[in-house]
Design a protein around this motif. Structure first.
Motif, PDB file in Angstrom:
ATOM      1  N   LEU A 145      29.980  -9.463 -51.249  1.00  0.00           N
ATOM      2  CA  LEU A 145      30.026 -10.188 -49.987  1.00  0.00           C
ATOM      3  C   LEU A 145      30.947  -9.436 -49.038  1.00  0.00           C
ATOM      4  O   LEU A 145      32.145  -9.304 -49.282  1.00  0.00           O
ATOM      5  CB  LEU A 145      30.555 -11.599 -50.243  1.00  0.00           C
ATOM      6  N   PHE A 146      30.390  -8.913 -47.946  1.00  0.00           N
ATOM      7  CA  PHE A 146      31.175  -8.174 -46.964  1.00  0.00           C
ATOM      8  C   PHE A 146      31.582  -9.113 -45.831  1.00  0.00           C
ATOM      9  O   PHE A 146      30.717  -9.662 -45.134  1.00  0.00           O
ATOM     10  CB  PHE A 146      30.383  -6.994 -46.407  1.00  0.00           C
ATOM     11  N   VAL A 147      32.890  -9.290 -45.646  1.00  0.00           N
ATOM     12  CA  VAL A 147      33.392 -10.307 -44.719  1.00  0.00           C
ATOM     13  C   VAL A 147      34.220  -9.686 -43.599  1.00  0.00           C
ATOM     14  O   VAL A 147      34.603  -8.513 -43.654  1.00  0.00           O
ATOM     15  CB  VAL A 147      34.237 -11.360 -45.468  1.00  0.00           C
ATOM     16  N   LEU A 148      34.517 -10.527 -42.600  1.00  0.00           N
ATOM     17  CA  LEU A 148      35.247 -10.117 -41.403  1.00  0.00           C
ATOM     18  C   LEU A 148      36.544 -10.914 -41.324  1.00  0.00           C
ATOM     19  O   LEU A 148      36.567 -12.032 -40.800  1.00  0.00           O
ATOM     20  CB  LEU A 148      34.392 -10.387 -40.160  1.00  0.00           C
ATOM     21  N   PRO A 149      37.650 -10.384 -41.825  1.00  0.00           N
ATOM     22  CA  PRO A 149      38.897 -11.157 -41.837  1.00  0.00           C
ATOM     23  C   PRO A 149      39.433 -11.502 -40.460  1.00  0.00           C
ATOM     24  O   PRO A 149      40.279 -12.394 -40.330  1.00  0.00           O
ATOM     25  CB  PRO A 149      39.871 -10.256 -42.603  1.00  0.00           C
TER      26      PRO A 149
END
Length: 246
Positions: free
Chosen positions: A99-103
């Motif tokens: 899961l590639f997320v945007l902090p």
């Protein structure tokens, strides 16, 4: 999970690129699949003796000379519906994912998309829940910026600072990065590598090669068994062996 690095080029791994799992109505970008479609797609993998795993697990297996029966499953942007739409399906099929997320957008929405419906993004607690379920969490940058157009400060923020933010959030440094919009150039690749990521996913990396320029295949709502088979075969025919993999 660390990914052992080999030097001999090997056959390109098959890595599927998903985004949102929910209602695909009014989605001009075709980034949404229904849970039912995802269910059928994972069943297709199983019928072919394949299993979906995180990119870190896939690359680690390949570095050991194993994992020919594994494919990478990735979900970009960190949509909140990953927990409700994707994760239960993955678990039913014994699969895992990255899961590639945007902090920098925790609990926000896909404001970078000018068209289509607003989609909620995971909160910090949601990302921790996914990680607690064994899902690999990687960085998609801080705020979803095209790295090929970023100035030096923005490039650092999107690569170095996003990794630090996820390390603080999860207690472990992420191994993987995903280029927003799939765009990359040598400067972006070097920045990602220098930030400490072990690998990075693109879409079509063009002349670039290696663990920091991994190609992926878009999988959408219209991908039936026949289309998946074509994409699976064509990906391996069209892509060069990857430097750093057996």
């Amino acid at each position: 999970m660390s990914v052992p690095v080999e030097t001999a080029p090997g056959p390109v791994p098959w890595v599927a690129m998903y985004h949102s799992v929910g209602d695909p109505t009014d989605d001009p970008y075709r980034i949404t699949v229904t849970p039912e479609r995802l269910e059928r797609q994972l069943a297709w993998l199983a019928r072919r003796g394949l299993r979906g795993v995180s990119v870190a697990e896939l690359l680690a297996a390949r570095a050991r000379g194993e994992g020919r029966d594994l494919v990478g499953l990735t979900f970009d942007d960190g949509y909140a519906d990953f927990l409700t739409g994707a994760l239960p399906v993955l678990r039913r099929h014994g699969c895992n994912a990255t899961l590639f997320v945007l902090p920098g957008r925790l609990g926000g929405d896909n404001a970078w998309d000018p068209l289509g419906p607003r989609k909620a993004l995971l909160t910090a607690d949601g990302i921790r829940r996914a990680a607690a379920e064994g899902v690999e969490v990687g960085s998609h940058g801080m705020t979803h910026v095209d790295l090929t157009e970023a100035d030096d400060l923005t490039l650092k923020t999107e690569t170095v600072d996003s990794r630090a933010a996820l390390a603080e959030l999860l207690g472990t440094e992420p191994a993987g990065f995903c280029y927003p919009y799939g765009t990359l150039d040598r400067r972006a690749v070097d920045a990602v590598r220098d930030a400490g990521y072990t690998y990075a996913c693109a879409i079509d990396p063009g002349p670039l090669n290696g663990l920091h320029a991994l190609p992926r295949v878009h999988v959408g709502q219209n991908d039936t068994s026949v289309r998946l088979l074509l994409k699976y075969r064509l990906h391996r025919l069209r892509r060069r062996p990857v430097e750093g993999l057996r």
